[in-house]
Design a protein around this motif. Structure first.
Motif, PDB file in Angstrom:
ATOM      1  N   ILE A 162       0.855  -1.190   0.000  1.00 12.92           N
ATOM      2  CA  ILE A 162       0.000   0.000   0.000  1.00 12.92           C
ATOM      3  C   ILE A 162       0.890   1.239   0.000  1.00 12.92           C
ATOM      4  O   ILE A 162       1.773   1.386   0.859  1.00 12.92           O
ATOM      5  CB  ILE A 162      -0.932   0.036   1.235  1.00 12.92           C
TER       6      ILE A 162
ATOM      7  N   GLU B 164       4.698   0.640   0.096  1.00 12.81           N
ATOM      8  CA  GLU B 164       5.283  -0.049   1.247  1.00 12.81           C
ATOM      9  C   GLU B 164       4.629  -1.405   1.433  1.00 12.81           C
ATOM     10  O   GLU B 164       3.400  -1.540   1.345  1.00 12.81           O
ATOM     11  CB  GLU B 164       5.087   0.782   2.516  1.00 12.81           C
TER      12      GLU B 164
ATOM     13  N   VAL C 221       3.169  -3.893   3.685  1.00 14.35           N
ATOM     14  CA  VAL C 221       2.619  -3.714   5.038  1.00 14.35           C
ATOM     15  C   VAL C 221       2.280  -5.038   5.721  1.00 14.35           C
ATOM     16  O   VAL C 221       1.931  -5.055   6.902  1.00 14.35           O
ATOM     17  CB  VAL C 221       1.378  -2.798   5.014  1.00 14.35           C
TER      18      VAL C 221
ATOM     19  N   ILE D 201      -2.649   0.030  -4.167  1.00 14.39           N
ATOM     20  CA  ILE D 201      -3.121  -0.894  -3.140  1.00 14.39           C
ATOM     21  C   ILE D 201      -3.254  -2.251  -3.827  1.00 14.39           C
ATOM     22  O   ILE D 201      -4.224  -2.504  -4.539  1.00 14.39           O
ATOM     23  CB  ILE D 201      -4.484  -0.461  -2.559  1.00 14.39           C
TER      24      ILE D 201
ATOM     25  N   LYS E 170      -4.486  -2.717  10.705  1.00 12.23           N
ATOM     26  CA  LYS E 170      -3.387  -1.941  10.124  1.00 12.23           C
ATOM     27  C   LYS E 170      -3.603  -1.762   8.624  1.00 12.23           C
ATOM     28  O   LYS E 170      -3.381  -0.670   8.089  1.00 12.23           O
ATOM     29  CB  LYS E 170      -2.052  -2.652  10.374  1.00 12.23           C
ATOM     30  N   VAL E 171      -4.037  -2.821   7.936  1.00 11.03           N
ATOM     31  CA  VAL E 171      -4.268  -2.717   6.495  1.00 11.03           C
ATOM     32  C   VAL E 171      -5.385  -1.720   6.211  1.00 11.03           C
ATOM     33  O   VAL E 171      -5.269  -0.879   5.310  1.00 11.03           O
ATOM     34  CB  VAL E 171      -4.601  -4.096   5.897  1.00 11.03           C
TER      35      VAL E 171
ATOM     36  N   ARG F  58      -4.071   1.763   6.632  1.00 13.17           N
ATOM     37  CA  ARG F  58      -3.184   2.170   5.539  1.00 13.17           C
ATOM     38  C   ARG F  58      -3.956   2.420   4.246  1.00 13.17           C
ATOM     39  O   ARG F  58      -3.585   3.282   3.443  1.00 13.17           O
ATOM     40  CB  ARG F  58      -2.099   1.104   5.326  1.00 13.17           C
TER      41      ARG F  58
ATOM     42  N   ASP G 273      -5.357   5.786   4.711  1.00  9.32           N
ATOM     43  CA  ASP G 273      -4.240   6.731   4.523  1.00  9.32           C
ATOM     44  C   ASP G 273      -4.033   7.021   3.036  1.00  9.32           C
ATOM     45  O   ASP G 273      -3.855   8.177   2.628  1.00  9.32           O
ATOM     46  CB  ASP G 273      -2.942   6.144   5.087  1.00  9.32           C
ATOM     47  N   GLN G 274      -4.040   5.958   2.230  1.00  5.54           N
ATOM     48  CA  GLN G 274      -3.804   6.118   0.799  1.00  5.54           C
ATOM     49  C   GLN G 274      -4.952   6.860   0.130  1.00  5.54           C
ATOM     50  O   GLN G 274      -4.730   7.626  -0.811  1.00  5.54           O
ATOM     51  CB  GLN G 274      -3.589   4.749   0.153  1.00  5.54           C
TER      52      GLN G 274
END
Length: 281
Positions: A182, A185, A187, A231, A265-266, A269, A272-273
């Protein structure tokens, strides 16, 4: 931000993403692909960005194209979806970016397919150029099997069976690796293990924790960059030649890999994206 989510069904993955997006104050517009339609002269959906979460490749690809024509930012892009939805285009992109991948080729007739199979050497794997979840794969061990599979495909007659995507068989150690990338990075990663040569959850594979090494993460990120993916999920196998990238998927399923991949966490992220993409435009 007013963000659309293109989907088929609201699964746990989508619920996690929606909850995180709403926690940050985003307004979420749900776009179910079975229910939406587009008058091509105007966009009826007032959104700043659309996150693609569908499982129907054709609907997703055309919707992304239409939205982008209307100036809507999409994740992933239509270009990425078009590449990832076609195994041959993925192979081309990986080769162009010099990302290691199994030797592969494409043929359009029984005779040229047989010739390519002989050149690659047995065993090989025949795959539909467009397809997912480990379906319609055939491991071909010898000439008799090759002739039988190709004859059956020709008789079936559909587009999927008359474009022959042929890949060398990799004798992997009973597992492959799924890496989620993502925003450039890696992840999370998970091992998918099976006594069968197809190591996919829908084909009965089991999961184990996978250490994210520098080399593994770097290869996954390179594969994502090769297809223009923001992603994505990257499937990697271990071979005598080192890591090889098999496929890149543009609709990332992740909660099924919990607890080996941190699903929260995914989701964080991904959101975030979404925010980053909206800021960039």
């Amino acid at each position: 931000m007013r963000a659309g989510i293109l989907y088929n069904h609201i699964r746990k993955d989508e619920r996690l993403i929606i909850a995180e997006a709403e926690r940050r104050g985003m307004e979420i517009v749900l776009l179910r692909d079975e229910e939406i339609s587009f008058p091509l002269e105007s966009n009826p959906y007032e959104v700043d960005l659309v996150l693609e979460r569908g499982i129907h490749h054709g609907r997703a690809l055309e919707t992304l194209k239409i939205l982008e024509n209307f100036g809507v930012r999409t994740l992933n892009s239509a270009a990425c979806a078009e590449i990832c939805g076609n195994k041959f285009l993925v192979t081309e992109a990986l080769e162009a970016a010099q990302v290691p991948t199994p030797r592969s080729g494409i043929a359009f007739t029984r005779e040229t397919a047989l010739q390519m199979i002989e050149e690659l050497g047995y065993p090989v794997v025949l795959k539909p150029a467009i397809g997912s979840w480990g379906t319609l794969l055939a491991k071909v061990n010898d000439r008799d099997a090759a002739e039988a599979v190709l004859d059956h495909k020709q008789k079936l007659g559909s587009y999927h069976h008359n474009v022959f995507y042929i890949q060398e068989f990799i004798d992997k150690p009973g597992r492959d690796i799924r890496v989620i990338v993502i925003g450039g990075e890696a992840v999370g990663a998970v091992l998918r293990k099976s006594a069968h040569w197809i190591t996919h959850l829908d084909q009965g594979a089991t999961l184990e924790r996978c250490e994210m090494t520098t080399d593994l993460g770097s290869m996954a990120v390179s594969a994502a960059e090769a297809v223009g993916g923001e992603i994505v999920a990257v499937d990697i196998v271990e071979s005598e030649r080192g890591y090889l990238v098999l496929e890149v998927e543009y609709t990332v399923e992740f909660s099924q890999f919990s607890p080996f991949i941190d699903e929260q966490k995914v989701a964080v992220r991904i959101v975030d994206q979404m925010q980053k993409a909206s800021d960039i435009g």
